[in-house]
Design a protein around this motif. Structure first.
Motif, PDB file in Angstrom:
ATOM      1  N   SER A   1      51.105  37.622 106.694  1.00 30.95           N
ATOM      2  CA  SER A   1      49.801  37.209 107.203  1.00 30.95           C
ATOM      3  C   SER A   1      48.779  38.338 107.181  1.00 30.95           C
ATOM      4  CB  SER A   1      49.938  36.658 108.624  1.00 30.95           C
ATOM      5  OG  SER A   1      50.489  37.647 109.493  1.00 30.95           O
ATOM      6  N   GLN A   2      49.227  39.572 107.437  1.00 28.62           N
ATOM      7  CA  GLN A   2      48.287  40.696 107.455  1.00 28.62           C
ATOM      8  C   GLN A   2      47.735  40.971 106.058  1.00 28.62           C
ATOM      9  OE1 GLN A   2      49.874  44.283 109.147  1.00 28.62           O
ATOM     10  NE2 GLN A   2      48.021  45.471 108.769  1.00 28.62           N
ATOM     11  N   ILE A   3      48.612  41.025 105.065  1.00 28.43           N
ATOM     12  CA  ILE A   3      48.155  41.242 103.693  1.00 28.43           C
ATOM     13  C   ILE A   3      47.261  40.097 103.248  1.00 28.43           C
ATOM     14  CG2 ILE A   3      48.939  41.334 101.291  1.00 28.43           C
ATOM     15  CD1 ILE A   3      51.367  42.895 102.238  1.00 28.43           C
ATOM     16  N   ALA A   4      47.631  38.877 103.626  1.00 33.82           N
ATOM     17  CA  ALA A   4      46.839  37.707 103.248  1.00 33.82           C
ATOM     18  C   ALA A   4      45.442  37.768 103.855  1.00 33.82           C
ATOM     19  CB  ALA A   4      47.554  36.433 103.696  1.00 33.82           C
ATOM     20  N   ALA A   5      45.343  38.201 105.119  1.00 32.79           N
ATOM     21  CA  ALA A   5      44.042  38.271 105.790  1.00 32.79           C
ATOM     22  C   ALA A   5      43.136  39.297 105.134  1.00 32.79           C
ATOM     23  CB  ALA A   5      44.239  38.589 107.266  1.00 32.79           C
ATOM     24  N   VAL A   6      43.689  40.478 104.798  1.00 26.03           N
ATOM     25  CA  VAL A   6      42.889  41.537 104.188  1.00 26.03           C
ATOM     26  C   VAL A   6      42.441  41.126 102.784  1.00 26.03           C
ATOM     27  CG1 VAL A   6      42.930  43.909 103.332  1.00 26.03           C
ATOM     28  CG2 VAL A   6      43.927  43.373 105.559  1.00 26.03           C
ATOM     29  N   ALA A   7      43.356  40.555 102.010  1.00 27.46           N
ATOM     30  CA  ALA A   7      43.009  40.121 100.659  1.00 27.46           C
ATOM     31  C   ALA A   7      41.971  39.009 100.687  1.00 27.46           C
ATOM     32  CB  ALA A   7      44.264  39.654  99.924  1.00 27.46           C
ATOM     33  N   THR A   8      42.078  38.105 101.656  1.00 28.65           N
ATOM     34  CA  THR A   8      41.095  37.020 101.778  1.00 28.65           C
ATOM     35  C   THR A   8      39.752  37.572 102.234  1.00 28.65           C
ATOM     36  OG1 THR A   8      42.917  35.544 102.390  1.00 28.65           O
ATOM     37  CG2 THR A   8      40.697  34.723 102.732  1.00 28.65           C
ATOM     38  N   ALA A   9      39.771  38.601 103.072  1.00 29.78           N
ATOM     39  CA  ALA A   9      38.517  39.255 103.471  1.00 29.78           C
ATOM     40  C   ALA A   9      37.829  39.869 102.257  1.00 29.78           C
ATOM     41  CB  ALA A   9      38.798  40.326 104.522  1.00 29.78           C
ATOM     42  N   ARG A  10      38.617  40.450 101.372  1.00 32.38           N
ATOM     43  CA  ARG A  10      38.054  41.008 100.136  1.00 32.38           C
ATOM     44  C   ARG A  10      37.436  39.895  99.277  1.00 32.38           C
ATOM     45  NH1 ARG A  10      41.961  44.240  98.851  1.00 32.38           N
ATOM     46  NH2 ARG A  10      43.211  42.782  97.656  1.00 32.38           N
ATOM     47  N   LYS A  11      38.126  38.776  99.186  1.00 30.11           N
ATOM     48  CA  LYS A  11      37.605  37.633  98.423  1.00 30.11           C
ATOM     49  C   LYS A  11      36.313  37.110  99.050  1.00 30.11           C
ATOM     50  CE  LYS A  11      39.422  33.494  96.150  1.00 30.11           C
ATOM     51  NZ  LYS A  11      39.510  34.162  94.844  1.00 30.11           N
ATOM     52  N   LEU A  12      36.258  37.077 100.373  1.00 30.55           N
ATOM     53  CA  LEU A  12      35.047  36.650 101.070  1.00 30.55           C
ATOM     54  C   LEU A  12      33.907  37.615 100.803  1.00 30.55           C
ATOM     55  CD1 LEU A  12      33.465  34.916 103.062  1.00 30.55           C
ATOM     56  CD2 LEU A  12      34.561  36.171 104.936  1.00 30.55           C
ATOM     57  N   LEU A  13      34.205  38.908 100.784  1.00 31.88           N
ATOM     58  CA  LEU A  13      33.168  39.906 100.525  1.00 31.88           C
ATOM     59  C   LEU A  13      32.589  39.750  99.120  1.00 31.88           C
ATOM     60  CD1 LEU A  13      31.555  42.361 101.429  1.00 31.88           C
ATOM     61  CD2 LEU A  13      33.464  43.808 100.715  1.00 31.88           C
ATOM     62  N   VAL A  14      33.425  39.426  98.157  1.00 33.22           N
ATOM     63  CA  VAL A  14      32.932  39.175  96.799  1.00 33.22           C
ATOM     64  C   VAL A  14      31.978  37.983  96.805  1.00 33.22           C
ATOM     65  CG1 VAL A  14      33.606  38.434  94.475  1.00 33.22           C
ATOM     66  CG2 VAL A  14      34.934  40.197  95.656  1.00 33.22           C
ATOM     67  N   SER A  15      32.330  36.933  97.542  1.00 35.09           N
ATOM     68  CA  SER A  15      31.434  35.772  97.664  1.00 35.09           C
ATOM     69  C   SER A  15      30.119  36.170  98.306  1.00 35.09           C
ATOM     70  CB  SER A  15      32.112  34.672  98.492  1.00 35.09           C
ATOM     71  OG  SER A  15      33.232  34.140  97.822  1.00 35.09           O
ATOM     72  N   ILE A  16      30.192  37.028  99.325  1.00 34.37           N
ATOM     73  CA  ILE A  16      28.983  37.486 100.005  1.00 34.37           C
ATOM     74  C   ILE A  16      28.074  38.232  99.045  1.00 34.37           C
ATOM     75  CG2 ILE A  16      28.168  39.196 101.693  1.00 34.37           C
ATOM     76  CD1 ILE A  16      30.494  38.292 103.494  1.00 34.37           C
ATOM     77  N   TYR A  17      28.666  39.089  98.221  1.00 35.02           N
ATOM     78  CA  TYR A  17      27.860  39.823  97.237  1.00 35.02           C
ATOM     79  C   TYR A  17      27.102  38.855  96.328  1.00 35.02           C
ATOM     80  CZ  TYR A  17      26.597  42.228  92.976  1.00 35.02           C
ATOM     81  OH  TYR A  17      25.894  42.684  91.889  1.00 35.02           O
ATOM     82  N   HIS A  18      27.798  37.863  95.792  1.00 29.92           N
ATOM     83  CA  HIS A  18      27.157  36.928  94.866  1.00 29.92           C
ATOM     84  C   HIS A  18      26.117  36.059  95.582  1.00 29.92           C
ATOM     85  CE1 HIS A  18      29.545  38.071  91.474  1.00 29.92           C
ATOM     86  NE2 HIS A  18      30.690  37.791  92.091  1.00 29.92           N
ATOM     87  N   MET A  19      26.389  35.685  96.833  1.00 30.90           N
ATOM     88  CA  MET A  19      25.417  34.906  97.609  1.00 30.90           C
ATOM     89  C   MET A  19      24.107  35.672  97.765  1.00 30.90           C
ATOM     90  SD  MET A  19      27.897  33.464 100.617  1.00 30.90           S
ATOM     91  CE  MET A  19      26.494  33.017 101.675  1.00 30.90           C
TER      92      MET A  19
END
Length: 332
Positions: free
Chosen positions: A300-318
């Protein structure tokens, strides 16, 4: 002319070189007197390090000089001297400026500075309130009370109000509770200011279309990232926030370790919290699918950090495209 400024809280050491790179003046002045030097060498260049109080001096000097702000760790990495004195530091800054070898730091706009001050001020108050909550736990332990009490919760406050402690712990408890109450009131005031600011900015309005992103989270992300145009790609934002994996290579071997944790830690923490909300509370399909797939393979910890990175990429494009949150495979 090339003006190197080793800036401190009240004073600054200044070294000035001519166009041939020769030192022509060295002096120590009060920070408010730097404007006189800027006027004397108007049209030249100046370099100072990004310190806690550089905004005021940067604005002061920019009226007359082309001011650059150096990135402290990178400046130290390329400096040629191991000696550390104010005079030598100022000389080295002027030398790097003359050579054109300045690793520059981002200088935020007035708006970004204001937003940073708001959210960082709130963080400071929260930390102070937590400190006094911990003091209350110490008071309880001093009196043999080991039960779990949350001084910041309504139930915890009611429990503490009913306690009958001997002196001087009764007075200490009362004082700590009073400080917490005052800090809470001030935090509430800042929360209203933060909400007003977030409602008035296009960038934060876009960010708040993401499930799990509040006014506060949106303003922290906006304030800490700054102008999104300063990043050329999403991977640069990921690296800036410190969510990029640390890569080690030796010969034919390549190993990816944990994240670098460079940059603003508060943004990383808030992104992970936003992920937990998006996945476990509102069940955002885009982030949830990615999170649960990785959680099954890793944890769960690795999944949360990796998903946060994916969210940050979305934020950049937004922010780069001026678009609301509308990830692939999800109907807006």
């Amino acid at each position: 002319m090339f003006v190197g400024i080793d800036l401190h809280k009240r004073e600054a050491q200044v070294a000035i070189r001519n166009d041939d790179g020769e030192l022509i003046e060295e002096t120590r002045v009060k920070n408010e007197d730097l404007e006189e030097i800027a006027e004397e060498y108007a049209g030249g260049e100046a370099l100072l390090e990004a310190t806690t109080n550089y905004y005021y001096v940067y604005d002061l000097l920019s009226e007359h000089l082309d001011v650059k702000v150096g990135h402290p760790p990178k400046l130290k990495a390329i400096a040629q001297t191991d000696k550390k004195t104010d005079r030598l530091d100022a000389e080295e800054l002027s030398r790097l400026l003359w050579l054109g070898s300045v690793p520059e730091s981002y200088v935020p706009t007035d708006e970004i500075r204001e937003c940073r001050s708001l959210v960082r001020g709130r963080i400071s108050l929260l930390q102070e309130r937590t400190k006094y909550a911990n003091k209350i736990h110490s008071v309880l332990l001093d009196n043999g009370i080991n039960c779990e009490v949350k001084p910041l919760s309504q139930r915890g406050r009611e429990y503490l109000d009913e306690l009958d402690l001997p002196a001087p712990w009764d007075e200490l408890l009362s004082s700590y509770l009073s400080v917490i109450e005052t800090l809470t009131e001030e935090i509430d005031v800042l929360d209203k200011r933060i909400e007003e600011r977030a409602e008035g900015l296009r960038e934060t309005q876009l960010l708040m279309t993401i499930p799990g992103v509040s006014h506060y989270t949106a303003l922290v992300i906006y304030a800490e990232l700054g102008d999104i145009d300063r990043f050329d790609a999403a991977k640069e934002v990921v690296r800036y926030v410190g969510l990029n994996p640390v890569v080690r290579e030796s010969g034919d071997s390549r190993f990816e370790g944990g994240i670098s944790k460079n940059g603003p830690g508060k943004v990383r923490w808030l992104l992970v919290q936003a992920v937990h909300t998006a996945v476990h509370t509102v069940e955002d399909p885009y982030l949830s699918r990615f999170y649960h797939r990785l959680e099954r393979r890793k944890n769960s910890q690795i999944a949360a950090v990796a998903t946060a990175r994916k969210l940050l990429v979305s934020i950049y494009h937004m922010l780069d495209r001026d678009e609301v949150y509308n990830p692939p495979g999800v109907t807006a």
